[in-house]
Write an enzyme that holds these catalytic residues in place. Structure first.
Site, short mmCIF file in Angstrom:
data_model
loop_
_atom_site.label_atom_id
_atom_site.label_comp_id
_atom_site.label_asym_id
_atom_site.label_seq_id
_atom_site.Cartn_x
_atom_site.Cartn_y
_atom_site.Cartn_z
N ASP A 199 8.63 124.65 -13.66
CA ASP A 199 9.06 123.26 -13.79
C ASP A 199 7.97 122.27 -13.43
OD1 ASP A 199 11.61 123.89 -14.64
OD2 ASP A 199 12.44 123.93 -12.60
N LYS A 208 14.30 116.29 -10.96
CA LYS A 208 14.61 116.36 -12.40
C LYS A 208 16.05 116.81 -12.61
CE LYS A 208 14.60 121.13 -12.83
NZ LYS A 208 15.76 121.96 -13.18
P1 ATP Z 1 14.60 124.52 -9.29
O1 ATP Z 1 15.24 123.39 -9.95
O2 ATP Z 1 13.12 124.59 -9.65
O3 ATP Z 1 15.33 125.80 -9.45
P2 ATP Z 1 15.63 124.42 -6.65
O4 ATP Z 1 16.65 123.39 -6.78
O5 ATP Z 1 16.09 125.84 -6.69
O6 ATP Z 1 14.52 124.18 -7.74
P3 ATP Z 1 13.66 123.83 -4.62
O7 ATP Z 1 13.83 122.55 -3.89
O8 ATP Z 1 12.52 123.88 -5.58
O9 ATP Z 1 15.03 124.16 -5.26
O10 ATP Z 1 13.54 124.97 -3.53
C1 ATP Z 1 13.68 126.33 -3.78
C2 ATP Z 1 12.97 127.11 -2.68
O11 ATP Z 1 11.56 126.93 -2.83
C3 ATP Z 1 13.27 126.63 -1.27
O12 ATP Z 1 14.31 127.35 -0.70
C4 ATP Z 1 11.96 126.84 -0.52
O13 ATP Z 1 11.97 128.03 0.22
C5 ATP Z 1 10.89 126.96 -1.58
N1 ATP Z 1 9.89 125.86 -1.56
C6 ATP Z 1 8.56 125.98 -1.66
N2 ATP Z 1 7.96 124.78 -1.63
C7 ATP Z 1 8.92 123.86 -1.50
C8 ATP Z 1 8.90 122.44 -1.40
N3 ATP Z 1 7.78 121.72 -1.42
N4 ATP Z 1 10.07 121.82 -1.31
C9 ATP Z 1 11.23 122.54 -1.32
N5 ATP Z 1 11.30 123.87 -1.37
C10 ATP Z 1 10.15 124.54 -1.48
#
Ligand code: ATP
Length: 285
Positions: free
Chosen positions: A138, A11
Site C-alpha cells: 500500500d 486510506k
Molecule cells: P493495511 O491497511 O495496510 O492492512 P492495517 O490497518 O492492517 O494496514 P497498520 O496500521 O498498517 O494496519 O498496522 C499493521 C501492523 O503493522 C501493526 O500491528 C504493527 O505491528 C505494524 N507496523 C509497522 N510499522 C507501523 C507503523 N508505522 N504504524 C503502525 N503499525 C505499524
C-alpha cells in the site's frame, strides 16, 4: 540537525477486487483507493549524529527496524546512496491499527516524501512510489495519495480525478482480522459480487457521489462480515442515519459510510461512539 515534518494520511478502498493468486504466492488486486483526512504526524530529525531511533505515542507499535517508517527511511537512503548521519523518527499515531486503513504504509510514504524533499526532490513522485513498493503493497498509493486506481500488488497506479466532495464516517470495531487467513478463506470461497471498477471510475469522472456510493464493493467485506455480524449492526446505524453507501475497507476491520452532510456524520458518530470509541469523521484529501 534539521527537522522534517510530514502528514501521513490514512486510506480507504472504495472498491477492492482480488483477481487471482500469482505464482509468487501474492494475489493480484484491483482497487480504487482514496486518502482521507485521518492522519498520523511524522517528524524526522536528520543528522542527529546518534544511532537511529523511533518514538511513537502508541504503545503497541514497533519502534525498531520492523516499523514501516524506519524501513522506508532505510530503503530511501540506501537507494539514493545517502548517509543521514543519524535519524530520529517521531510518530503521533491517530490512524487505528489493524483497520485496513494503511496506517503503517501511510507513515512509510510520509517518510519517503519528507526525505525526498530534504534532498531537493531528486525522485519524481511516481519514482518515489515505485521505491515504496519495496516497503509494502500500500506504500506506492500512500505516496501519491488522492484518488487512484491500483493494480498488481498495488504498485501499478493510475491517478484519477479527485473524488466528489463528501464526508466519511469511519468506525473501527475492537476485533482485527488476520490478512493471510482472510486470503485463505477467499481462495476457498466463490466470490459472489465483484466491483465494477469501470463504473466507479466513470462515477468519479462525472463527480457523481451517489453513483460512487452505489459502486462501493470490497470482496473481503462479506467474508469478514460472515464471521463478525457486528459489522452489519454498524452498517445498519450508518443506513438509518443518512449514509448513501457503506462497506469495509481493505482487509478490515474498519467500516465506513459516505454521507453528504456533516450533520448526518455527526449523528452517526453520536449513535456509535458509546459502543465504538474508535469512530471518526473524515473528508477525502
Ligand atoms: P493495511 O491497511 O495496510 O492492512 P492495517 O490497518 O492492517 O494496514 P497498520 O496500521 O498498517 O494496519 O498496522 C499493521 C501492523 O503493522 C501493526 O500491528 C504493527 O505491528 C505494524 N507496523 C509497522 N510499522 C507501523 C507503523 N508505522 N504504524 C503502525 N503499525 C505499524
Amino acid at each position: 540537525m534539521t527537522t522534517l515534518y510530514e502528514y501521513a494520511f490514512a486510506k480507504l478502498n472504495l472498491t477492492l477486487d482480488v483477481l487471482g493468486k500469482r505464482d509468487d504466492g501474492y494475489h493480484d488486486l484491483k482497487s480504487v483507493m482514496q486518502t482521507i483526512s485521518i492522519r498520523d504526524d511524522i517528524e524526522i530529525d536528520i543528522g542527529t549524529g546518534q544511532p537511529w531511533c523511533l518514538k511513537c505515542d502508541k504503545e503497541d507499535i514497533p519502534t525498531d527496524e520492523r516499523n514501516l517508517a524506519w524501513k522506508a527511511a532505510k530503503v530511501y537512503l540506501d537507494a539514493m546512496g545517502k548517509d543521514a548521519d543519524g535519524l530520529e523518527i517521531r510518530i503521533t499515531k491517530r490512524i487505528p491499527s489493524g483497520a485496513g486503513m494503511g496506517g503503517g504504509s501511510a507513515d512509510a510514504a510520509a517518510v519517503l516524501r519528507a526525505l525526498n524533499r530534504h534532498y531537493g526532490d531528486p525522485l519524481s513522485i511516481y519514482a518515489l512510489a515505485e521505491l515504496g513498493a519495496r516497503v509494502g503493497s500500500d506504500v506506492p498509493f500512500c505516496t501519491i495519495g488522492g484518488t487512484a486506481m491500483a493494480e498488481g500488488r498495488g504498485e501499478r497506479l493510475r491517478k484519477l480525478p479527485d473524488m466528489p466532495d463528501c464526508f466519511f464516517v469511519v468506525c473501527k470495531p475492537e476485533f482485527s482480522v488476520s490478512t493471510p487467513e482472510l486470503y485463505r478463506k477467499l481462495d476457498e470461497t466463490a466470490i459472489a459480487k465483484r466491483p465494477d471498477n469501470t463504473a466507479m471510475e466513470s462515477a468519479i469522472l462525472a463527480g457523481d457521489i451517489e453513483k460512487v456510493s452505489q459502486n462501493l464493493i470490497n470482496v473481503f467485506d462479506p467474508v469478514v462480515t460472515a464471521d463478525h455480524l457486528e459489522l452489519n449492526y454498524i452498517k445498519s446505524i450508518f443506513n438509518a442515519y443518512g449514509s448513501i453507501g457503506q462497506q469495509m475497507t481493505g482487509s478490515g476491520s474498519a467500516v465506513f459510510a459516505i454521507v453528504t452532510e456533516f450533520e448526518f456524520a455527526a449523528v452517526i458518530c453520536n449513535m456509535l461512539k458509546g459502543n465504538y470509541p474508535q469512530v471518526f469523521i473524515a473528508k477525502p484529501v
